[in-house]
Design a protein around this motif. Structure first.
Motif, PDB file in Angstrom:
ATOM      1  N   ALA A   1      -5.801  10.816   2.474  1.00 54.52           N
ATOM      2  CA  ALA A   1      -7.046  10.327   3.057  1.00 54.52           C
ATOM      3  C   ALA A   1      -7.599   9.113   2.322  1.00 54.52           C
ATOM      4  N   VAL A   2      -7.559   9.136   0.997  1.00 50.90           N
ATOM      5  CA  VAL A   2      -8.148   8.036   0.226  1.00 50.90           C
ATOM      6  C   VAL A   2      -7.402   6.721   0.474  1.00 50.90           C
ATOM      7  N   PRO A   3      -6.068   6.652   0.297  1.00 52.82           N
ATOM      8  CA  PRO A   3      -5.379   5.388   0.603  1.00 52.82           C
ATOM      9  C   PRO A   3      -5.508   4.979   2.069  1.00 52.82           C
TER      10      PRO A   3
ATOM     11  N   VAL B   1      -2.393  -4.201  15.253  1.00 55.02           N
ATOM     12  CA  VAL B   1      -1.069  -3.934  14.706  1.00 55.02           C
ATOM     13  C   VAL B   1      -1.107  -3.859  13.182  1.00 55.02           C
ATOM     14  N   ALA B   2      -1.909  -4.699  12.543  1.00 59.11           N
ATOM     15  CA  ALA B   2      -1.994  -4.690  11.081  1.00 59.11           C
ATOM     16  C   ALA B   2      -2.468  -3.338  10.565  1.00 59.11           C
ATOM     17  N   VAL B   3      -3.480  -2.761  11.221  1.00 61.09           N
ATOM     18  CA  VAL B   3      -3.979  -1.447  10.816  1.00 61.09           C
ATOM     19  C   VAL B   3      -2.919  -0.373  11.059  1.00 61.09           C
ATOM     20  N   GLY B   4      -2.184  -0.490  12.170  1.00 63.42           N
ATOM     21  CA  GLY B   4      -1.114   0.456  12.449  1.00 63.42           C
ATOM     22  C   GLY B   4      -0.054   0.445  11.361  1.00 63.42           C
ATOM     23  N   TYR B   5       0.315  -0.746  10.888  1.00 60.14           N
ATOM     24  CA  TYR B   5       1.301  -0.829   9.817  1.00 60.14           C
ATOM     25  C   TYR B   5       0.757  -0.225   8.523  1.00 60.14           C
ATOM     26  N   ALA B   6      -0.533  -0.438   8.234  1.00 61.20           N
ATOM     27  CA  ALA B   6      -1.119   0.113   7.018  1.00 61.20           C
ATOM     28  C   ALA B   6      -1.052   1.636   7.020  1.00 61.20           C
ATOM     29  N   LEU B   7      -1.426   2.262   8.136  1.00 58.17           N
ATOM     30  CA  LEU B   7      -1.376   3.723   8.215  1.00 58.17           C
ATOM     31  C   LEU B   7       0.066   4.232   8.184  1.00 58.17           C
ATOM     32  N   PHE B   8       0.951   3.529   8.835  1.00 63.02           N
ATOM     33  CA  PHE B   8       2.359   3.922   8.803  1.00 63.02           C
ATOM     34  C   PHE B   8       2.910   3.840   7.388  1.00 63.02           C
ATOM     35  N   ALA B   9       2.523   2.801   6.646  1.00 66.41           N
ATOM     36  CA  ALA B   9       2.989   2.653   5.271  1.00 66.41           C
ATOM     37  C   ALA B   9       2.475   3.786   4.386  1.00 66.41           C
ATOM     38  N   VAL B  10       1.224   4.185   4.572  1.00 64.66           N
ATOM     39  CA  VAL B  10       0.659   5.301   3.804  1.00 64.66           C
ATOM     40  C   VAL B  10       1.457   6.577   4.072  1.00 64.66           C
TER      41      VAL B  10
ATOM     42  N   ILE C   1       0.836  -1.202   0.000  1.00 68.51           N
ATOM     43  CA  ILE C   1       0.000   0.000   0.000  1.00 68.51           C
ATOM     44  C   ILE C   1       0.870   1.251   0.000  1.00 68.51           C
ATOM     45  N   GLY C   2       1.880   1.254   0.854  1.00 68.80           N
ATOM     46  CA  GLY C   2       2.743   2.425   0.936  1.00 68.80           C
ATOM     47  C   GLY C   2       3.644   2.596  -0.265  1.00 68.80           C
ATOM     48  N   ALA C   3       4.240   1.481  -0.713  1.00 72.15           N
ATOM     49  CA  ALA C   3       5.248   1.566  -1.767  1.00 72.15           C
ATOM     50  C   ALA C   3       4.649   1.656  -3.164  1.00 72.15           C
ATOM     51  N   PHE C   4       3.498   1.010  -3.392  1.00 67.59           N
ATOM     52  CA  PHE C   4       2.962   0.915  -4.750  1.00 67.59           C
ATOM     53  C   PHE C   4       1.636   1.639  -4.953  1.00 67.59           C
ATOM     54  N   VAL C   5       1.102   2.251  -3.895  1.00 69.78           N
ATOM     55  CA  VAL C   5      -0.152   3.006  -4.053  1.00 69.78           C
ATOM     56  C   VAL C   5       0.061   4.462  -3.652  1.00 69.78           C
TER      57      VAL C   5
END
Length: 329
Positions: free
Chosen positions: A138-140, A184-193, A101-105
């Motif tokens: 916000a969208v990602p 933790v999974a959600v935390g990583y998703a937001l951190f990646a964004v 999500i972070g690297a490719f979106v």
């Protein structure tokens, strides 16, 4: 007496309309990626559901293993092993999804416009730089929280159904399990964004920002994986006690009279007693110890790691807006 709410100014209405317009443009432009992400989400949920259904169908009559024929027992074992093998890496798969999500979106979404100069068209259409960036964060963020959160919920359900005290690699503390079964999974998703956006603004080259984002996320994930046990104080057993099958044993060894730790791994078993005790005592060991996290430490560890990730994400977002202001005013 009724209270009248004053109408919003034209500037406020225009700002809200421009923000909604930016979100709409992002969703329309990247609808292909959204469909692909939705397909992956359905595939992940469908795979877990299919595995659980397969295991459920293979149950022995009245849940009595002795009542199973050899063929039934073989089918049950095959289904159980397949489910355990897949679920043992589900947390790692969610971390990989967060990295994607972070690297490719998020990163390419911003870096592509900066690299091509397309951002200027949005800015001259009453969209301020801050609102332009806010929409692309916000969208990602919203979609990743919804998708990763749903997958995490389904994964925890599947893990709970399949896990048992004798299942190898399915303990709540395993590296492939822990990051995927709660917050933790959600935390990583937001951190990646947030990291993807910051790298895109700093580098402004799509491919290079993707590579740097991947490296940063990989370093942080590896650091947490190796040091996660340090996020909360451990419990200790003195002597040769056993903390239990659902506990996470972190360190074992012997204590010296001064309280210094001596670890079994540092003392090869080459003594006559073949268990290393003589070697440990020769180095000053007095009593054995076992440091561990009981199952009750699951939520403290989850919340501390999630809190750190959210704090890092907030810091990255703040830095991204500061970089945007410094570069473009």
């Amino acid at each position: 007496m009724s209270t009248l709410t004053p109408p919003k100014s034209g500037t406020a209405k225009a700002s809200e309309a421009s923000l909604r317009g930016s979100v709409h443009v992002i969703l329309r432009t990247h609808r292909g990626s959204l469909w692909a992400a939705g397909a992956l989400l359905v595939l992940g949920i469908g795979t877990i559901a299919a595995l659980l259904a397969w295991v459920a169908v293979q149950r022995c009559p009245d849940k009595d293993v002795d009542a199973c024929s050899n063929d039934d027992l073989y089918a049950l074992t095959t289904a159980q092993n397949a489910a355990e093998s897949l679920l043992s890496g589900g947390g790692s798969a969610l971390l990989l999804l967060a990295c994607l999500i972070g690297a490719f979106v998020t990163g390419p979404l911003i870096a592509r416009e900066l690299e091509s100069g397309a951002f200027r068209m949005a800015w001259v259409q009453s969209v301020s730089p801050a609102r332009w960036l806010a929409a692309r964060l916000a969208v990602p963020a919203a979609l990743s929280v919804a998708g990763v959160g749903l997958l995490s919920f389904v994964y925890r359900w599947g893990w709970t159904e399949v896990s048992n005290p004798n299942a190898f690699g399915l303990g709540w503390f395993n590296d492939g399990i822990f990051p995927g079964i709660e917050s933790v999974a959600v935390g990583y998703a937001l951190f990646a964004v947030a990291v993807g956006a910051l790298c895109a603004l700093l580098i402004r080259r799509m491919l290079l920002s993707m590579a740097v984002t991947t490296v940063v996320l990989g370093v942080v994930m590896t650091g947490f994986t190796q040091r996660r046990w340090m996020l909360w104080p451990v419990d200790r057993i003195l002597g040769n006690g056993y903390p239990g099958p659902n506990a996470w044993t972190t360190e074992t060894g012997m204590l010296t009279a001064s309280g210094e730790k001596l670890f079994w791994r540092d003392c090869p078993s080459m003594d006559a007693d073949h268990d290393g005790v003589g070697c440990m005592k020769a180095r000053g060991g007095v009593t054995e110890f076992t440091d561990y996290h009981p199952a009750s430490h699951f939520w403290p560890l989850q919340l501390v790691e999630t809190g750190i990730l959210l704090a890092l994400a907030a810091l990255a977002v703040f830095a991204a807006f500061r970089v945007l202001r410094r570069l473009h005013g």
